[in-house]
Design a protein around this motif. Sequence first.
Motif, short mmCIF file in Angstrom:
data_model
loop_
_atom_site.label_atom_id
_atom_site.label_comp_id
_atom_site.label_asym_id
_atom_site.label_seq_id
_atom_site.Cartn_x
_atom_site.Cartn_y
_atom_site.Cartn_z
N THR A 215 -1.90 -5.76 39.69
CA THR A 215 -1.38 -4.40 39.62
C THR A 215 -1.89 -3.60 40.82
N GLY A 216 -1.18 -2.54 41.15
CA GLY A 216 -1.59 -1.71 42.26
C GLY A 216 -2.95 -1.09 42.03
N ARG A 217 -3.74 -1.03 43.09
CA ARG A 217 -5.09 -0.48 43.00
C ARG A 217 -5.17 0.93 43.59
N GLY A 218 -4.01 1.58 43.72
CA GLY A 218 -4.00 2.90 44.32
C GLY A 218 -3.89 4.04 43.33
N GLY A 219 -3.89 3.75 42.03
CA GLY A 219 -3.86 4.82 41.04
C GLY A 219 -2.76 4.69 40.02
N ILE A 361 15.26 3.34 48.40
CA ILE A 361 15.48 4.19 49.57
C ILE A 361 14.11 4.68 50.04
N GLY A 362 13.60 4.04 51.06
CA GLY A 362 12.24 4.35 51.52
C GLY A 362 12.22 4.78 52.98
N LEU A 363 11.45 4.06 53.80
CA LEU A 363 11.28 4.41 55.20
C LEU A 363 12.62 4.27 55.94
N PHE A 364 13.00 5.31 56.66
CA PHE A 364 14.28 5.35 57.40
C PHE A 364 15.47 5.03 56.49
N GLY A 365 15.32 5.34 55.20
CA GLY A 365 16.39 5.13 54.24
C GLY A 365 16.56 3.69 53.79
N LYS A 366 15.62 2.82 54.13
CA LYS A 366 15.72 1.40 53.80
C LYS A 366 14.74 1.03 52.68
N PRO A 367 15.00 -0.08 51.95
CA PRO A 367 14.06 -0.53 50.92
C PRO A 367 12.67 -0.74 51.51
N THR A 368 11.67 -0.20 50.85
CA THR A 368 10.30 -0.23 51.39
C THR A 368 9.30 -0.51 50.28
N VAL A 369 8.43 -1.46 50.54
CA VAL A 369 7.30 -1.73 49.64
C VAL A 369 6.08 -1.03 50.21
N ILE A 370 5.42 -0.23 49.38
CA ILE A 370 4.19 0.46 49.79
C ILE A 370 3.06 -0.03 48.88
N ASN A 371 2.08 -0.67 49.47
CA ASN A 371 0.89 -1.11 48.73
C ASN A 371 -0.35 -0.56 49.41
N ASN A 372 -1.43 -0.38 48.65
CA ASN A 372 -2.65 0.12 49.28
C ASN A 372 -3.52 -1.05 49.75
N VAL A 373 -4.60 -0.74 50.41
CA VAL A 373 -5.44 -1.74 51.06
C VAL A 373 -5.99 -2.76 50.06
N GLU A 374 -6.60 -2.27 48.99
CA GLU A 374 -7.22 -3.18 48.03
C GLU A 374 -6.19 -4.12 47.40
N THR A 375 -5.02 -3.61 47.09
CA THR A 375 -3.96 -4.44 46.51
C THR A 375 -3.61 -5.58 47.44
N THR A 401 -10.28 -8.49 39.73
CA THR A 401 -11.42 -7.58 39.90
C THR A 401 -10.92 -6.23 40.39
N VAL A 402 -11.79 -5.23 40.34
CA VAL A 402 -11.46 -3.90 40.82
C VAL A 402 -12.65 -3.36 41.60
N LEU A 403 -12.37 -2.62 42.68
CA LEU A 403 -13.43 -2.00 43.47
C LEU A 403 -13.67 -0.59 42.99
N LEU A 404 -14.93 -0.23 42.84
CA LEU A 404 -15.30 1.11 42.39
C LEU A 404 -16.35 1.70 43.32
N SER A 405 -16.05 2.88 43.84
CA SER A 405 -17.00 3.60 44.69
C SER A 405 -17.93 4.39 43.76
N MET A 406 -19.17 3.94 43.62
CA MET A 406 -20.13 4.56 42.71
C MET A 406 -21.05 5.49 43.50
N MET A 407 -21.07 6.77 43.09
CA MET A 407 -21.83 7.79 43.83
C MET A 407 -22.52 8.74 42.86
#
Length: 578
Positions: A215-219, A361-375, A401-407
Motif C-alpha cells: 500500500t502507499g506509504r504517503g498517507g 487524467i494526470g500530468l499533461f492530461g495523460k494517465p499518471t502514477v504518483i508514488n512516494n519514495v518509501e513506496t 514494513t513501515v518507516l516511522l520518524s520518531m521524535m
Amino acid sequence: MENSDTIILPELSMFFSTMFSQSGDGQSSLLPCLHAAQDLYGYIPEKAIDEISKNLQIPIEKILEVINYFPLFFTRPVSKTILHVCNDPTCKLAGADAVFRMIHNSELGNTVPGETPVEKAPCLGLCVHTPSIYMDNGMFKIPVEKRIQIRNGFGSVHSKTTIRGENRLITHRCGTGKTAGLMEYWSSEGYQALKKALTMSGENVISEIKISGLTGRGGESLMTGIKWEKAFQSEQKIRYLVCNASESDPMSYKDRVLMEDDPHSLLEGMIIAAYAIRAEQGFLYINGEYDTAYQALSRAITDAREAGLLGKKILGKEFNFDIELRRGAGRYVCGEETAILEAIEGKCGIPRKKPPFPTSIGLFGKPTVINNVETLCNVPVILRVEARNYKRIGTETSKGTVLLSMMGDLVNPGLLEIPFGLTFRELIFAICGGIPTNHVFQAAIVGGITGKLIDEKELDIPISHENLRKAGLTLGGGSIIVLDDSRNLINILCRISKFLAGESCGICPSCVNGTRTQFELLNKAKSKQISPEDLRLFRETLHMMEKTSICQLGKRASHLARSAYQKWPTLFSQTVGS
C-alpha cells in the motif's frame, strides 16, 4: 535594489533554450529555469525573467506569479550566505527559538549587504538532529556547546541518522552517514529486481505488486498494484510516472534518509514501475530544502544513465525510460500529488479537484502514477524476495514494513523500520527507550501536523491500516512526535496552526479563513480568553474546513486541534462570559 547592469551569461541563455527544445513545452521548463537563474545570481533578476520569457514563450506576469507563489525564489539581491534556522515544531521543542536569538544577537546576525543574515525557515527534514540550520547548501545540527560557533562547523553536510528495527528491508544500506553509490548498490543485489522484472510482462509485474499487498506509504494507504493497473489499462499510449519526494510535513524525514543514503533503491523502484505501466518518462519532484538528497539523486541518475539503466533500450531490452529530477521551491501544499503535477507543468503548485484522478487524467492530461519514495523503495524488495514472502510480514491487511520518524521527548529518537502490527507503546518504550528521567508520557502527535494527538489510553493500538482506521488515525507522512508532561500542548497547537495558516494555497475560502480563525481561537485559548461563543465558532470552523476544502491540507488542518479539544477540554477553559 537590483543592479541594472545584470548580464545574462551565454551559458544561462543556452540552458533556457535547451530546456525549451528538450521539453517542447516552455511552461513545463519554468521551475528548472528559475532555479538555474537563482543558482547563478543568488536571486532571479529582471533581465533573467525577460530572458526566460523570451526563450520559453511565457508572459512575464505568469512567471512572476509562479516566483511569488514559491517562497524559496527571490527577485531581489540577498546576502551571499543566509543562515536558515529551522522553525518547525520539532526544532522549536529542541530550542530553535533560542538558537535564532543567539545567532541574531551575535556578529553573524549583522545584515550587512553581502554578509550573513539569519532568518527562520520551514522544516529542513533533520527532525532527529534538532535544532538544525541550512547554510550554503548544507544542513547541520547545532550542538548545545557550539551554538554560537557557527563558522567553526558543527556537523556533517550528510547527516548520519540512527535507524532501528529488526526487519530492515529498505533501510539496510542507510544510516551510515554516506551515500551508497552504484557499485556498492550493485554489489548488494542492486538492480537484480529490475533484471527479473524485464523477464516478465508488465501485467505480471503488476500482479506481483498486487499479491504483495503493498500500500502507499504517503498517507492515503491505497493499494499500489491497483493504482498501477488503472494507468496500465488506459487506452492512452503516453503515460507518466511521478515520484513524490516533496516531504513537506515539518515532522517527517524518512524519505530524506532514503534519498540521501540509498538513491539507487528509489531509482530501481521507479524503473520497475515505469516498465510495468509502460511509461517512458518519469519525474522525481523533490523538496527544495533537500539539497544533499538532490545532489545524491543527481549523481545516481547520471551513473544509472551511463550504466545503461536509464535511457534507450535499458539493459539491452526494448524498454526506454528516463527520469527528470525536479526541485521544488517551498510550499507545504506541494506535498499533495496533484499540486506536484501543477508544479512540474510550470504552474503554481495548487491542488486540483478530484475526480478526475491522476491515473486517468494526470500530468499533461495523460494517465499518471504518483508514488512516494518509501513506496517505490519497497518495489525492488518485493520482486527480489517474491510477493508471497513479503506478504507474510505485517498483519492481515497491512503488509510489509513501515518507516516511522520518531521524535520529541524520547531517550532514543530516530528512524524506525518496523513490521506493521507493533503498538505505539512498544515503539515508544521498548524500541525508543521511553521518556527521559523525571518525566512521564503526556501525548503523541501521530501523522504529522495534520494528524491527531493520542493520549496514554491509546498507546496499545496496533499500528496497521485497519486498527488506525478504527481509531480515527492515519500515519500520514510516517511521523510520531512524543510529548512529555513538561510540554504545553496549547502552545504547540498555536505554533502548528500558525504554520498551517501561512501555507494555504488560497483557493478554498474554508481553508484560508478556517486556518486563520483556528490560529486566532487557539491563541485565545492560550491566553485563557476564550468565550462560549468562541468555542461555538471553533467547532463550526473545524467542521467547515473538513467538509468543504478541496485538498487534504484543508480537510485535515483541523484534526490536531479537534483531537486536543476532545481529549483535553480543559485546554479550552471558558474564562470569558462563562
